[in-house]
Scaffold this motif. Structure first.
Motif, PDB file in Angstrom:
ATOM      1  N   GLU A 291      14.966  -0.327 -18.236  1.00  0.00           N
ATOM      2  CA  GLU A 291      16.187  -0.242 -19.045  1.00  0.00           C
ATOM      3  C   GLU A 291      16.187  -1.190 -20.232  1.00  0.00           C
ATOM      4  O   GLU A 291      16.981  -1.039 -21.157  1.00  0.00           O
ATOM      5  N   ASN A 292      15.290  -2.182 -20.232  1.00  0.00           N
ATOM      6  CA  ASN A 292      15.163  -3.119 -21.359  1.00  0.00           C
ATOM      7  C   ASN A 292      13.932  -2.833 -22.216  1.00  0.00           C
ATOM      8  O   ASN A 292      13.504  -3.687 -22.988  1.00  0.00           O
ATOM      9  N   ASN A 293      13.341  -1.657 -22.067  1.00  0.00           N
ATOM     10  CA  ASN A 293      12.118  -1.259 -22.790  1.00  0.00           C
ATOM     11  C   ASN A 293      10.885  -2.053 -22.374  1.00  0.00           C
ATOM     12  O   ASN A 293       9.897  -2.114 -23.104  1.00  0.00           O
ATOM     13  N   LEU A 294      10.929  -2.676 -21.201  1.00  0.00           N
ATOM     14  CA  LEU A 294       9.786  -3.407 -20.666  1.00  0.00           C
ATOM     15  C   LEU A 294       8.705  -2.412 -20.247  1.00  0.00           C
ATOM     16  O   LEU A 294       8.993  -1.415 -19.589  1.00  0.00           O
ATOM     17  N   ILE A 295       7.448  -2.702 -20.654  1.00  0.00           N
ATOM     18  CA  ILE A 295       6.345  -1.811 -20.279  1.00  0.00           C
ATOM     19  C   ILE A 295       5.216  -2.535 -19.544  1.00  0.00           C
ATOM     20  O   ILE A 295       4.355  -1.871 -18.960  1.00  0.00           O
ATOM     21  N   GLY A 296       5.188  -3.873 -19.583  1.00  0.00           N
ATOM     22  CA  GLY A 296       4.051  -4.540 -18.975  1.00  0.00           C
ATOM     23  C   GLY A 296       4.318  -5.941 -18.475  1.00  0.00           C
ATOM     24  O   GLY A 296       5.274  -6.600 -18.884  1.00  0.00           O
ATOM     25  N   LYS A 297       3.432  -6.356 -17.572  1.00  0.00           N
ATOM     26  CA  LYS A 297       3.448  -7.711 -17.040  1.00  0.00           C
ATOM     27  C   LYS A 297       2.004  -8.105 -16.761  1.00  0.00           C
ATOM     28  O   LYS A 297       1.351  -7.513 -15.897  1.00  0.00           O
ATOM     29  N   ASN A 298       1.485  -9.048 -17.542  1.00  0.00           N
ATOM     30  CA  ASN A 298       0.094  -9.506 -17.386  1.00  0.00           C
ATOM     31  C   ASN A 298      -0.904  -8.342 -17.422  1.00  0.00           C
ATOM     32  O   ASN A 298      -1.794  -8.259 -16.594  1.00  0.00           O
ATOM     33  N   ASN A 299      -0.737  -7.449 -18.383  1.00  0.00           N
ATOM     34  CA  ASN A 299      -1.607  -6.275 -18.567  1.00  0.00           C
ATOM     35  C   ASN A 299      -1.589  -5.305 -17.385  1.00  0.00           C
ATOM     36  O   ASN A 299      -2.556  -4.567 -17.150  1.00  0.00           O
ATOM     37  N   HIS A 300      -0.506  -5.299 -16.636  1.00  0.00           N
ATOM     38  CA  HIS A 300      -0.290  -4.350 -15.545  1.00  0.00           C
ATOM     39  C   HIS A 300       1.131  -3.800 -15.669  1.00  0.00           C
ATOM     40  O   HIS A 300       1.948  -4.324 -16.413  1.00  0.00           O
TER      41      HIS A 300
ATOM     42  N   HIS B  98       5.645  -0.676  -9.125  1.00  0.00           N
ATOM     43  CA  HIS B  98       4.683   0.232  -8.491  1.00  0.00           C
ATOM     44  C   HIS B  98       5.474   1.385  -7.901  1.00  0.00           C
ATOM     45  O   HIS B  98       6.032   1.278  -6.807  1.00  0.00           O
ATOM     46  N   LEU B  99       5.547   2.464  -8.666  1.00  0.00           N
ATOM     47  CA  LEU B  99       6.279   3.652  -8.244  1.00  0.00           C
ATOM     48  C   LEU B  99       5.285   4.795  -8.076  1.00  0.00           C
ATOM     49  O   LEU B  99       4.745   5.318  -9.059  1.00  0.00           O
ATOM     50  N   LYS B 100       5.042   5.155  -6.839  1.00  0.00           N
ATOM     51  CA  LYS B 100       4.036   6.175  -6.527  1.00  0.00           C
ATOM     52  C   LYS B 100       4.307   7.470  -7.298  1.00  0.00           C
ATOM     53  O   LYS B 100       3.387   8.081  -7.844  1.00  0.00           O
ATOM     54  N   GLU B 101       5.559   7.883  -7.344  1.00  0.00           N
ATOM     55  CA  GLU B 101       5.917   9.130  -8.020  1.00  0.00           C
ATOM     56  C   GLU B 101       5.613   9.080  -9.517  1.00  0.00           C
ATOM     57  O   GLU B 101       5.185  10.063 -10.110  1.00  0.00           O
ATOM     58  N   GLU B 102       5.813   7.926 -10.127  1.00  0.00           N
ATOM     59  CA  GLU B 102       5.547   7.787 -11.555  1.00  0.00           C
ATOM     60  C   GLU B 102       4.040   7.801 -11.807  1.00  0.00           C
ATOM     61  O   GLU B 102       3.558   8.397 -12.775  1.00  0.00           O
ATOM     62  N   LEU B 103       3.266   7.173 -10.934  1.00  0.00           N
ATOM     63  CA  LEU B 103       1.806   7.210 -11.060  1.00  0.00           C
ATOM     64  C   LEU B 103       1.287   8.640 -10.888  1.00  0.00           C
ATOM     65  O   LEU B 103       0.349   9.067 -11.571  1.00  0.00           O
ATOM     66  N   GLN B 104       1.915   9.400  -9.991  1.00  0.00           N
ATOM     67  CA  GLN B 104       1.534  10.803  -9.798  1.00  0.00           C
ATOM     68  C   GLN B 104       1.838  11.626 -11.050  1.00  0.00           C
ATOM     69  O   GLN B 104       1.058  12.499 -11.432  1.00  0.00           O
ATOM     70  N   HIS B 105       2.976  11.345 -11.687  1.00  0.00           N
ATOM     71  CA  HIS B 105       3.329  12.016 -12.949  1.00  0.00           C
ATOM     72  C   HIS B 105       2.272  11.705 -14.010  1.00  0.00           C
ATOM     73  O   HIS B 105       1.811  12.603 -14.723  1.00  0.00           O
ATOM     74  N   PHE B 106       1.863  10.441 -14.117  1.00  0.00           N
ATOM     75  CA  PHE B 106       0.830  10.045 -15.077  1.00  0.00           C
ATOM     76  C   PHE B 106      -0.461  10.814 -14.795  1.00  0.00           C
ATOM     77  O   PHE B 106      -1.076  11.368 -15.710  1.00  0.00           O
ATOM     78  N   LYS B 107      -0.841  10.875 -13.545  1.00  0.00           N
ATOM     79  CA  LYS B 107      -2.076  11.565 -13.174  1.00  0.00           C
ATOM     80  C   LYS B 107      -1.994  13.059 -13.508  1.00  0.00           C
ATOM     81  O   LYS B 107      -2.903  13.621 -14.126  1.00  0.00           O
ATOM     82  N   ARG B 108      -0.897  13.712 -13.093  1.00  0.00           N
ATOM     83  CA  ARG B 108      -0.724  15.155 -13.366  1.00  0.00           C
ATOM     84  C   ARG B 108      -0.804  15.439 -14.871  1.00  0.00           C
ATOM     85  O   ARG B 108      -1.358  16.441 -15.294  1.00  0.00           O
ATOM     86  N   THR B 109      -0.216  14.560 -15.666  1.00  0.00           N
ATOM     87  CA  THR B 109      -0.150  14.755 -17.107  1.00  0.00           C
ATOM     88  C   THR B 109      -1.510  14.553 -17.773  1.00  0.00           C
ATOM     89  O   THR B 109      -1.844  15.251 -18.723  1.00  0.00           O
TER      90      THR B 109
END
Length: 160
Positions: free
Chosen positions: A10-19, A23-34
């Motif tokens: 919600e604050n436009n945060l995208i990273g923490k120490n290059n990670h 850890h949202l399994k569903e979001e990682l699955q969306h990335f993979k499918r895409t």
């Protein structure tokens, strides 16, 4: 076509120490499918943060280090972003998915044909935020509501 793909809180945060800060399994699955079967572009630090090549994708790693080498058939080191933009901008047969980090997003936003944004519900701790961008240049084409995040797909408005 040039497609930017990212997740942010919600604050436009995208990273923490290059990670990722979450850890949202569903979001990682969306990335993979895409991205499976596609060409994706990472900056060097983002690529190193994911720990190596992702299966079934052609990966371009952008760096200013002329002597940077990755010995993997599916990974190509590139040093010229303009060549990538020229190859994929308005290309109707080949797509490239821009997948971070922040500097790569900043450099490619003006050329993006599409945006695919996962809006993560909540606020997380981290050190890297998505750069300011103007959604008025895009049309929302699809929304997918999930429990922990919402995916919104945008297409750039036609230029007169």
């Amino acid at each position: 076509m040039i497609k930017l793909l990212w997740a942010m809180d919600e604050n436009n945060l995208i990273g923490k120490n290059n990670h990722l800060p979450w850890h949202l399994k569903e979001e990682l699955q969306h990335f993979k499918r895409t991205t499976v079967g596609q060409t994706i572009l990472f900056g060097r630090l983002t690529y190193e943060g994911i720990g190596g090549p992702l299966p079934n994708r052609k990966i371009l790693v952008l760096t200013t280090k002329k002597d940077y080498i990755i010995n993997h058939l599916d990974v190509k080191v590139v040093t010229n972003l303009n060549d990538i933009i020229n190859t994929y901008q308005q290309n109707l047969t080949d797509d490239i998915y821009i997948c971070g980090g922040k500097k790569i997003y900043e450099a490619t936003l003006p050329y993006a044909d599409e945006l695919i944004i996962s809006y993560i519900k909540g606020k997380y701790e981290g050190d890297t935020y998505f750069p300011a961008f103007d959604l008025t240049q895009f049309i929302l084409t699809k929304t997918t509501e999930l429990e922990q995040f919402v995916i919104k797909y945008y297409k750039r408005k036609e230029q007169n």
